[in-house]
Design a protein around this motif. Structure first.
Motif, short mmCIF file in Angstrom:
data_model
loop_
_atom_site.label_atom_id
_atom_site.label_comp_id
_atom_site.label_asym_id
_atom_site.label_seq_id
_atom_site.Cartn_x
_atom_site.Cartn_y
_atom_site.Cartn_z
N SER A 104 -33.84 -17.93 48.96
CA SER A 104 -35.28 -17.82 48.72
C SER A 104 -35.62 -16.69 47.76
CB SER A 104 -36.02 -17.62 50.05
OG SER A 104 -35.88 -18.73 50.89
N ILE A 105 -35.23 -15.46 48.12
CA ILE A 105 -35.54 -14.32 47.26
C ILE A 105 -34.66 -14.34 46.02
CG2 ILE A 105 -35.54 -11.80 47.09
CD1 ILE A 105 -36.26 -11.62 49.98
N GLY A 106 -33.40 -14.72 46.17
CA GLY A 106 -32.49 -14.78 45.03
C GLY A 106 -32.97 -15.75 43.97
N ASN A 107 -33.53 -16.88 44.40
CA ASN A 107 -34.05 -17.87 43.46
C ASN A 107 -35.21 -17.31 42.66
OD1 ASN A 107 -34.72 -20.38 42.24
ND2 ASN A 107 -36.18 -20.79 43.88
N VAL A 108 -36.11 -16.59 43.33
CA VAL A 108 -37.28 -16.03 42.65
C VAL A 108 -36.87 -14.92 41.68
CG1 VAL A 108 -39.33 -14.59 43.00
CG2 VAL A 108 -38.99 -16.64 44.38
N VAL A 121 -19.03 -17.90 48.62
CA VAL A 121 -20.01 -17.19 47.78
C VAL A 121 -21.29 -17.02 48.59
CG1 VAL A 121 -21.34 -17.25 45.64
CG2 VAL A 121 -19.02 -18.19 45.70
N SER A 122 -21.90 -15.86 48.49
CA SER A 122 -23.10 -15.58 49.26
C SER A 122 -24.30 -16.37 48.74
CB SER A 122 -23.44 -14.08 49.21
OG SER A 122 -23.83 -13.71 47.90
N ASP A 123 -25.26 -16.60 49.63
CA ASP A 123 -26.50 -17.27 49.24
C ASP A 123 -27.20 -16.50 48.12
OD1 ASP A 123 -26.23 -19.33 51.00
OD2 ASP A 123 -27.50 -18.46 52.56
N ARG A 124 -27.06 -15.15 48.15
CA ARG A 124 -27.69 -14.31 47.13
C ARG A 124 -27.20 -14.68 45.73
NH1 ARG A 124 -25.34 -9.72 44.92
NH2 ARG A 124 -26.75 -8.54 43.55
N ILE A 125 -25.88 -14.77 45.55
CA ILE A 125 -25.32 -15.08 44.23
C ILE A 125 -25.69 -16.50 43.81
CG2 ILE A 125 -23.20 -15.31 42.89
CD1 ILE A 125 -23.88 -12.46 43.60
N ILE A 126 -25.59 -17.45 44.74
CA ILE A 126 -25.96 -18.84 44.42
C ILE A 126 -27.42 -18.92 44.01
CG2 ILE A 126 -26.33 -21.13 45.41
CD1 ILE A 126 -23.46 -20.66 44.79
N GLY A 127 -28.28 -18.22 44.73
CA GLY A 127 -29.71 -18.23 44.41
C GLY A 127 -30.01 -17.59 43.08
N LEU A 128 -29.28 -16.49 42.76
CA LEU A 128 -29.52 -15.75 41.52
C LEU A 128 -28.98 -16.47 40.28
CD1 LEU A 128 -28.64 -12.15 42.76
CD2 LEU A 128 -30.86 -12.86 41.85
N THR A 129 -28.05 -17.39 40.46
CA THR A 129 -27.41 -18.03 39.30
C THR A 129 -27.67 -19.54 39.24
OG1 THR A 129 -25.35 -18.17 40.57
CG2 THR A 129 -25.61 -16.29 39.11
N VAL A 130 -26.92 -20.30 40.03
CA VAL A 130 -26.97 -21.77 39.95
C VAL A 130 -28.37 -22.31 40.23
CG1 VAL A 130 -26.06 -23.92 40.87
CG2 VAL A 130 -24.55 -21.96 40.61
N MET A 185 -42.09 -17.12 57.35
CA MET A 185 -41.05 -16.40 58.09
C MET A 185 -40.62 -15.14 57.32
SD MET A 185 -37.77 -18.88 57.43
CE MET A 185 -38.66 -20.20 58.28
N ASP A 186 -40.07 -14.16 58.04
CA ASP A 186 -39.61 -12.93 57.40
C ASP A 186 -38.42 -13.22 56.49
OD1 ASP A 186 -41.51 -11.65 58.85
OD2 ASP A 186 -40.13 -10.67 60.25
N LEU A 187 -38.40 -12.54 55.34
CA LEU A 187 -37.31 -12.72 54.38
C LEU A 187 -36.57 -11.39 54.21
CD1 LEU A 187 -39.13 -14.77 51.58
CD2 LEU A 187 -37.60 -15.65 53.35
N PRO A 188 -35.27 -11.32 54.53
CA PRO A 188 -34.51 -10.08 54.38
C PRO A 188 -34.33 -9.73 52.90
CG PRO A 188 -33.04 -11.89 54.93
CD PRO A 188 -34.44 -12.41 55.07
N TYR A 189 -34.65 -8.48 52.57
CA TYR A 189 -34.54 -8.01 51.19
C TYR A 189 -33.36 -7.05 51.02
CZ TYR A 189 -35.92 -6.08 46.64
OH TYR A 189 -35.95 -5.70 45.31
N LYS A 190 -33.18 -6.21 52.01
CA LYS A 190 -32.12 -5.22 51.95
C LYS A 190 -31.34 -5.26 53.27
CE LYS A 190 -31.31 -0.34 50.85
NZ LYS A 190 -31.95 0.98 50.65
N ALA A 191 -30.38 -6.17 53.33
CA ALA A 191 -29.58 -6.34 54.54
C ALA A 191 -28.19 -6.80 54.15
CB ALA A 191 -30.23 -7.36 55.47
N SER A 192 -27.30 -6.87 55.10
CA SER A 192 -25.93 -7.31 54.84
C SER A 192 -25.93 -8.73 54.29
CB SER A 192 -25.12 -7.28 56.14
OG SER A 192 -23.81 -7.75 55.92
N GLY A 193 -25.34 -8.91 53.10
CA GLY A 193 -25.27 -10.22 52.48
C GLY A 193 -26.52 -10.63 51.75
N ALA A 194 -27.58 -9.78 51.80
CA ALA A 194 -28.83 -10.14 51.13
C ALA A 194 -29.51 -8.90 50.57
CB ALA A 194 -29.76 -10.85 52.11
#
Length: 316
Positions: free
Chosen positions: A71-75, A201-210, A258-267
């Motif tokens: 979610s956040i990675g995509n944005v 691969v973490s959701d963060r990287i997938i969201g930020l790229t692909v 829903m709450d979205l983690p911004y600074k947490a493990s894996g995100a």
């Protein structure tokens, strides 16, 4: 076999997202054209909303399915790509002239919104319902300003080149486009999530790229097309407006749900937030004085994105 199926889902999802956004933009722009709304306002609102629809659908769908990192990675990924990659490519094709009000108001507001996202995320560690409400209030305040601006500064201008859509087809274009966007987002998120799990691969990287690249394709197509047609206001307005909608509307709506983690493990999106801020400030710096973005600026944008992309590959 799972990888091939997932890749097929992503490709099919992207096709639905792009074509859906295309129909949505055509239908929405036709409405705006009939109402006589200025081109820059169309770029900052109707077209920006349409080209941001894939990000909205993907982010909300990902959050509901528990893939909050997407979610956040995509944005953030889309905002970074929109400025550094898409405007970089567009500026290499043609010099983009920027209106003074865009440099004086719209781009600074984009910078402010990005800073607000970073500060809120770093201090609280997550985006909450309160975050979402504040983001939405800011968005509607900005839309109110645009409406006031368009009425105060009504001038005769060349009509924007939009597809000639018959009145009875406009609702079909808009609703059909949204349906394709929503369906395509579900397929895309499902395929991307499966690949992420297979390769670790973490959701963060997938969201930020692909996912970010796929959902940013409408902005790329719209901006390049607008630039070639000489509609620089639409090209710049589309990117600035999309980035604002991405933060204030998409993350606003999603964090209300829903709450979205911004600074947490894996995100942890701290660095990505600062890259998005760097991109916004770079756009302001290159357009502040001469009110245009040329090949030098476009080259600097692309170099910046290349450095960031290499970092993502190394840090994966």
């Amino acid at each position: 076999m799972d990888i091939l199926i997932s890749l097929a889902k992503i490709v099919l999802g992207f096709i639905l997202l792009i074509k859906g956004a295309d129909f949505f933009v055509d239908g929405s722009a036709a409405v705006a054209k009939k109402l006589g709304v200025p081109e820059i306002v169309i770029g900052l609102t109707i077209v920006a909303m349409g080209t941001s629809a894939p990000e909205a659908a993907v982010s909300i769908s990902a959050a509901v399915r528990g893939n909050n990192g997407i979610s956040i990675g995509n944005v953030l990924g889309s905002n970074i790509m929109n400025v550094l990659l898409i405007l970089g490519i567009t500026a290499l094709i043609i010099t983009l002239k920027v209106k003074e009000d865009t440099v004086r108001v719209d781009i600074p507001f984009m910078i402010f919104s990005t800073i607000l996202l970073i500060v809120w995320g770093m201090v609280g560690g997550k985006l909450t319902r309160i975050t979402g409400i504040i983001f939405l209030i800011l968005l509607f305040s900005y839309l109110g300003y645009l409406l006031w601006y368009s009425k105060k500064n009504q001038v005769d201008e060349e009509p924007e080149e939009t597809k000639d859509v018959k009145v009875w087809l406009i609702p079909i274009f808009i609703l059909g486009g949204l349906a394709a966007i929503i369906f395509g987002s579900n397929i895309t998120v499902g395929g991307a999530s499966t690949i992420a799990k297979i390769f670790g691969v973490s959701d963060r990287i997938i969201g930020l790229t692909v996912v970010a690249f796929g959902t940013s394709l409408p902005e790329l197509v719209t901006s390049v097309t607008a630039a070639k047609k000489g509609s620089a206001d639409l090209a710049i307005g589309n990117i600035v407006g999309s980035n604002l909608f991405n933060i204030l509307f998409i993350l606003g709506i999603t964090s209300v749900i829903m709450d979205l983690p911004y600074k947490a493990s894996g995100a942890n999106f701290t660095l990505d937030g600062f890259v998005a801020l760097h991109a916004a400030i770079l756009l302001f710096a290159f357009t502040f004085k001469n009110k245009k973005l040329g090949k030098i600026g476009g080259g600097a944008f692309l170099i910046s994105y290349a450095v960031y992309f290499v970092y993502l590959l190394v840090a994966r």
